[in-house]
Enzyme design. Structure first.
Site, PDB file in Angstrom:
ATOM      1  N   GLU A 462       9.705 -83.131  46.179  1.00  0.00           N
ATOM      2  CA  GLU A 462      10.541 -82.592  47.253  1.00  0.00           C
ATOM      3  C   GLU A 462      12.018 -82.766  46.925  1.00  0.00           C
ATOM      4  OE1 GLU A 462       9.193 -80.651  49.190  1.00  0.00           O
ATOM      5  OE2 GLU A 462       7.111 -81.265  48.921  1.00  0.00           O
ATOM      6  N   HIS A 468      17.688 -78.089  44.091  1.00  0.00           N
ATOM      7  CA  HIS A 468      17.827 -76.629  43.979  1.00  0.00           C
ATOM      8  C   HIS A 468      18.723 -76.105  45.113  1.00  0.00           C
ATOM      9  CE1 HIS A 468      15.252 -72.756  43.002  1.00  0.00           C
ATOM     10  NE2 HIS A 468      16.474 -72.661  42.535  1.00  0.00           N
TER      11      HIS A 468
HETATM   12 ZN   LIG Z   1       6.957 -77.578  46.287  1.00  0.00          ZN
END
Ligand SMILES: [Zn+2]
Length: 671
Positions: A462, A468
């Site tokens: 996570e 990201h």
């Molecule tokens: Zn994922």
């Protein structure tokens, strides 16, 4: 009374002032934000000037900021800290939101303006990102059917409506079959089952009012039962019931639903001008074509099958040594594999756990991000929606990058699983907007809180998604952070899991909660070895499902999906003792909605990439190679969906990914 949700938030980093938001604020705020967004859309569609990139595409990007803000807060609490009021609101607003967005994508006047900008795109001198946003916007409208006229348009609406009904029915049938079946166990049937399975069977029995322990068809109960029960007759009975879900004839049978769904999907794709549904679906993915998907799956299939066959021989010997003659059956595999695992990789979870303290694992995830990307994390004292939540100010060279929120503990008000979401996404248009990113998990509390190895992987996974979002550096929100193709979105998260396995990371952060000693090397080797155990089985059951999903949608829709499933499995030589991970009548990924239809392959696609991407660090000299870290940020973590994912990957790696690193990682030998 003013509604906090609709005001500007004069708070640190513009965080939602959770201490000032009450449940009564949501309904009026959602209603007003929807209305505002509709008015914004109408104004863009009715604009009196010739369509331009600015007055159409940028205007669409700018519209809905109020709605985004309200939904950001609402979905956060509805998922992570729900209550009856929030649940009611979610039921009430889900169909309204769906209708709202479908109205926008079928707005003819709006589409005419988007199409005009698209047709004249060469006249505008657009940046690469602008050209990409225009392409994605236009394509989104076309794929939703905005270009259809007359009877085609009417038929498309009919198909979509019917597919939604079928998807819901499929899910409900599956649930009904899962709930209605259970197998009562007598006290002596419990022999050989570990305590946690016995406890789970007893509490399931109480729930069913069965007057004793039962096995249900919930994956979390039936899988451990199949792993541990020495009673072959009971394993067979339970397995066959598990496999019959959605295929029991009568009202809850999903087979006709699957057939109708496939046929409607084909018609929908053809109305939009595509050869078939797989071609339509894969257009927006990194893979782009059914052949590319098939190629990847078959590259993995043969080595996986060879491994599974070798394992089947070992398990058959164990079974015969147990006094059972005949062939290894699907209800035998997990039982003998578990025995083998105990013999070969005896891993004592209880001895392992003290090495994985939650706080040390958070530090580990942060520390890797500091070494790779120079990010710093400093605790923030701000009001959040639950006392378990923690927040950090994320900076680089002293400059604010993002706010990161961690909500790690399980509680009744939180849905299960783990996820990453952005309460606010990064963008620079119309103004600079820094991200507010959350990781939500379901770890058990404790003092100190201890994780299993799988939990620790989840935490890193996570956090990879969070990076990201946090490192996103694009102009437009619609292509920010994790707004990328489905078969690309798990690359950053699965890739980040690799850093947990780096020995120097574990030796620094996997510290025994009582003794303060680092994890012994021998234990670490066992952990890493066990992760690859029975990979032939896992890969075969998964790839078989992915291939059936692909063949269902590539070509004309089969009148009898079960027959098609059988012929696909026969053509690849499916091992007799392994079944599909999800057989057709239970394949919710594919039939509950079209999210993963022709898309079940994408888990493996991402795994191929993460293995290949991490290998590039190893080849370059190590997990913290600065040049590789720079390339990862420049070409993958900062770019969101602003470029074609295959081009991004090539820019990072110098070539497209190959399956070698995945096969090696799964302990499979290349064919
Ligand atoms: Zn994922």
């Amino acid at each position: 009374m003013t509604n906090t949700l609709l005001q500007d938030w004069d708070t640190p980093f513009g965080l939602a002032p959770f201490d000032n938001i009450s449940d009564e604020d949501f309904e009026p705020a959602l209603a007003e934000a929807l209305e505002t967004h509709s008015a914004e859309i109408d104004a863009i569609a009715a604009c009196e000037y010739d369509p331009t990139f600015a007055n159409t595409i940028e205007a669409l990007e700018e519209a809905g900021s109020q709605l985004d803000r309200v939904l950001g807060v609402f979905f956060t609490v509805a998922g992570a800290d729900s209550n009856p009021v929030r649940e009611d609101l979610q039921r009430k607003f889900s169909p309204k939101l769906a209708a709202h967005f479908s109205e926008i994508s079928s707005n003819k006047a709006l589409f005419a303006r988007v199409a005009h900008v698209w047709d004249n795109r060469d006249d505008y001198d657009l940046t690469d990102e602008q050209a990409r946003v225009l392409m994605l916007t236009h394509r989104g409208f076309v794929r939703a059917g905005a270009a259809l006229e007359g009877t085609d348009d009417a038929r498309m609406k009919e198909i979509k409506g019917r597919l939604a009904v079928l998807g819901t029915q499929f899910t409900q049938n599956l649930l009904a079959d899962e709930r209605s079946w259970f197998m009562k166990l007598e006290e002596n049937d419990l022999e050989g089952l570990p305590d946690f399975v016995v406890d789970a069977a007893r509490s399931a029995g109480e729930e069913k009012d069965a007057g004793g322990p039962v096995i249900t068809l919930s994956r979390s109960l039936i899988v451990p039962f199949l792993q541990f029960s020495p009673r072959r007759d009971l394993r067979e009975k339970a397995f066959l019931a598990w496999q019959a879900r959605g295929a029991n004839s009568g009202e809850t049978d999903n087979r006709a639903i699957a057939a109708e769904t496939l046929s409607l999907r084909e018609e929908r794709a053809q109305l939009l001008g595509y050869k078939n549904f797989a071609t339509f679906k894969l257009e927006t993915e990194m893979a782009k074509s059914p052949d590319a998907v098939r190629g990847l799956l078959m590259d993995v299939w043969e080595p996986a099958k060879a491994q599974a066959e070798a394992d089947a021989a070992v398990l058959t010997d164990m079974m015969q040594a147990d006094g059972v003659n005949g062939d290894l059956a699907p209800w035998d595999w997990r039982y003998y594999a578990e025995k083998r695992r105990m013999a070969e990789h005896d891993l004592d979870e209880a001895a392992l756990k003290p090495y994985f303290q939650l706080d040390r694992m958070i530090d580990a995830a942060f520390s890797c991000a500091t070494r790779l990307f120079a990010l710093e994390f400093e605790p923030l004292d701000v009001p959040l929606y639950h006392s378990d939540c923690r927040a950090w100010n994320v900076t680089r060279n002293g400059e604010h990058v993002a706010v990161f929120i961690g909500d790690y503990f399980a509680r009744g008000s939180k849905r299960s699983g783990a996820w990453c979401s952005a309460m606010r996404s990064q963008a620079k248009f119309p103004d600079v907007q820094t991200p507010v990113v959350m990781n939500v998990c379901n770890f058990a509390k404790g003092s100190p809180a201890l994780l299993s190895y799988d939990d620790a992987r989840t935490l890193f996974h996570e956090f990879g998604h969070a990076l990201h979002q946090m490192l996103s550096d694009v102009t437009y929100e619609s292509v920010s952070g994790t707004s990328v193709a489905r078969d690309f979105v798990e690359l950053p998260s699965q890739l980040y899991e690799h850093w947990l396995e780096v020995p120097e990371v574990l030796s620094e952060f996997a510290i025994h909660a009582k003794t303060g000693e680092p994890m012994p090397r021998e234990m670490l080797d066992k952990v890493l070895g066990a992760a690859n155990f029975d990979m032939g089985f896992a890969t075969v059951e998964y790839v078989a499902s992915a291939l059936v999903d692909l063949e269902f949608h590539d070509g004309s829709a089969p009148a009898d999906p079960m027959e098609k499933q059988g012929s696909v499995l026969a053509s690849i030589g499916m091992p007799a003792a392994i079944t599909m991970r999800h057989a057709t009548p239970q394949f919710a990924h594919v039939f509950s909605g079209d999210g993963y239809s022709s898309g079940y392959y994408s888990y493996m696609w991402s795994e191929v990439m993460d293995a290949d991407a991490f290998q590039s660090f190893e080849e370059a000299g190590g997990a913290f190679d600065p040049e590789r870290a720079k390339a990862l940020e420049a070409h993958i973590l900062s770019t969101g969906g602003s470029e074609d994912p295959a081009e991004l990957y090539k820019a990072f790696r110098g070539r497209l990914p190959g399956v070698d690193a995945l096969l090696k990682g799964r302990g499979l030998k290349a064919a």
